[in-house]
Design an enzyme around this catalytic site. Sequence first.
Site, PDB file in Angstrom:
ATOM      1  N   GLU A   1      37.593  13.217  24.271  1.00 38.64           N
ATOM      2  CA  GLU A   1      37.447  13.445  22.831  1.00 38.64           C
ATOM      3  C   GLU A   1      37.705  12.184  22.008  1.00 38.64           C
ATOM      4  OE1 GLU A   1      39.652  16.962  21.788  1.00 38.64           O
ATOM      5  OE2 GLU A   1      38.684  18.156  23.342  1.00 38.64           O
TER       6      GLU A   1
ATOM      7  N   GLU B   1      33.554  22.352  30.206  1.00 35.47           N
ATOM      8  CA  GLU B   1      34.543  23.346  29.766  1.00 35.47           C
ATOM      9  C   GLU B   1      33.836  24.537  29.120  1.00 35.47           C
ATOM     10  OE1 GLU B   1      37.578  21.662  27.274  1.00 35.47           O
ATOM     11  OE2 GLU B   1      37.676  19.787  28.424  1.00 35.47           O
TER      12      GLU B   1
END
Length: 749
Positions: free
Chosen positions: A535, A652
């Site tokens: 991220e 994910e």
Amino acid sequence: MKSIIKKINYILLQLVLLFAMIGNLVSCYDDKMEWGRDPYYGEVSMSELPLPLQEKISRYDVLKSYTDMILGIGIDLDLYMENETYRNIVNQNFDEITVGYHMKHGAMVNSNGQLNFTKVDGLIDKLKEANLSVFGHTLVWHQNQNASYLNSLIAPQIIPSPGESQLDVSALLDGSFTGWNRNNSAGITVVQGTGLNNGPAVRFETTTAGNEWDTQLTSPEIPAVVGHAYEISFWIRSEAPGQGRMSFEGMINNYPWVNGGALFNTSASWTQITYKEVWSDSENKNVPFTAVANAIKIAFDMGKVPGVYYVDINSISVIDLDAAPAEVNYVNNGGFETGDLTGWSASNSGAGIEISNSEKFSGSYSVKLTSSSTSKNAWDLQLESDQITLDPSKTYTFSFYVKSDVAGKGRVSFPGGVDGNQYPWMNWTGSGASEAFTTVAGVWTLISVELSNTSNVKLSFDMGYLPDVTYYIDEIKIVEKTLTRSSITFRSGPIIVDKTDEEKAQIIGEAMENWISQMVDHYKNDVHAWDVVNESMNDAGQLRSGKNVTEPAADEFYWQDYLGKDYAVTAFKLARQYGKPTDKLFINDYGLENSLAKCDGLIDYVTYIESKGAQVDGIGTQMHLSLSSDTTKIAQMFQKLAATGKLIKISEMDIRIGTASPTPEQYAQQAALYRYVIEAYKKFIPEPQWYGITVWCVSDHPDEHVNWLPNDAPCLWDKDYQRKHAYKGFADGLAGRDVSADFTGELQY
């Protein structure tokens, strides 16, 4: 008739299995919650699927049988180790696991920077029995960090102001504890190098919760004057969040409240605890902390909360505040504590002179002076005081603290004259004689000089030498040189020295290497792929930063704010250096299908990382979706990622529905979207670039969603660990067809 009997028998068999399943689940979870009419379980349940659809789903094989690519699952370590039903689903359906939390910095690193591998090692041993591999998640992220430890590394140097302490700590410094009383002596020791600025500290270790006094260090008697006010202070930290208490003998309140409670909180960062005023119930206000006997004692009570605590020995002080007159500062409103410029005037204001409460050395305010873009003379930016009357027969110490946003330069002139000279050359802070002094970017610097033969004088801060510089000035003082710490008792607070940006970058760089090297090397034989950077981009496709985060979470730490854009370059190089040449190293991010600008930004960042000599093997797209996700953007994202030539991983994946009790129609929409995403991945990503697909969490059981998507139904199994319609959609996507189309019409049982 035969067909009806067959259906009745099937329904009876399903009821028997259902009651058996409920019995097993209650047995497994009765220690976690009361079932009965619990709002989640008693009144909200998964909508009934049509019987033929249930039959189809039950006849599907395990998921990994429908694909040759790596099929992964994000797991909770504790659930895998403790819940057999959960573990069996993972073992039967998947090839690889990703640990949701326990392999992250916050879980692995303690307050001293040491890594504890025990829990993850136990998991890996269990996974080996099931022939499951491990995907390492994650090395460098801005969340789930031991931020307290990392921030403590770059915290300012704190130099406690010792005052004139009445307490003799020599028996602590030499470790003899002579005259000190220890309750739990095995848990109270002196350790060198663990105190403030690597000095000595008293180490308290409390292993089990108990009474405050179960781990207690009490001082010898300290001479005191009845009725005098005292200030007792020290600096403390702990290896994990904890609590402590101070108690006293001979004081107006021997169990005083401080910071709102008798107990004070501790953390991995050094904290100063000070007792100067205490609450008086009889007077309904704070009153001075006064002695009621001619001898007092202090006690550190650390037995309440288990943990390891460190008290800096040199910072422990007991000061008689009434022993001498207070220091007299001849500068009107030194420190600018009224919040205005009373007693001062701007002779030349440059780009601005104002009071600031954002940057201050002590107290509440400092004065902020900013030079203009054309500033070049000292007098182009001037702040002048009112006239100050001094005794020419005495010697004074003139001092102040100054800080600038970049390296700067200034001087003080003295309208009215010092030794008859308005612009004297001074030995500023022990340096050679000079008219000017220099300032350091981001660091409070003490500037001081002696004044003599001086009567009526003004202070003029002349800060205009350099253009576009912002200065902060605080704690301006002129005091009699004879009134020093050796002759009076006063407290001016600790001296706090910030580390430079260069020092912080070096320290955080070393912390990153320590973390990555130990983690990757320890699991070199067990982990063959890693999320190295997680991220890194904001939604606009730019490098994420914490500089504008007003209230960061306790576990937030932004490595990039200290190491710059190359933080990911360093991370990938370290992971490659300490791992195996064959390890697959990924950068991972979320929302790439929602913001194509973010997707482009991430791809550009990968190009940048590799231009700096690091190798990125793959890109992970998390794909936390909802029923409203745009399938057109999903296809565009896959096409952009495919064009990089990198390995591409769905890392994910889950699909939010927005309720914990969806309708059959919502389940069908979820199943269709799962199938679409899998088929789009296979369509747009060339097969040589397939790394695999990882779904996030096993089931909709609330134990898996305490911190992630509570009160929703995002997974392939329901809250009772039964396959959902989504299971069929996911399997059909893997197989590339409706697997159930081959089933016969006969019900199977």
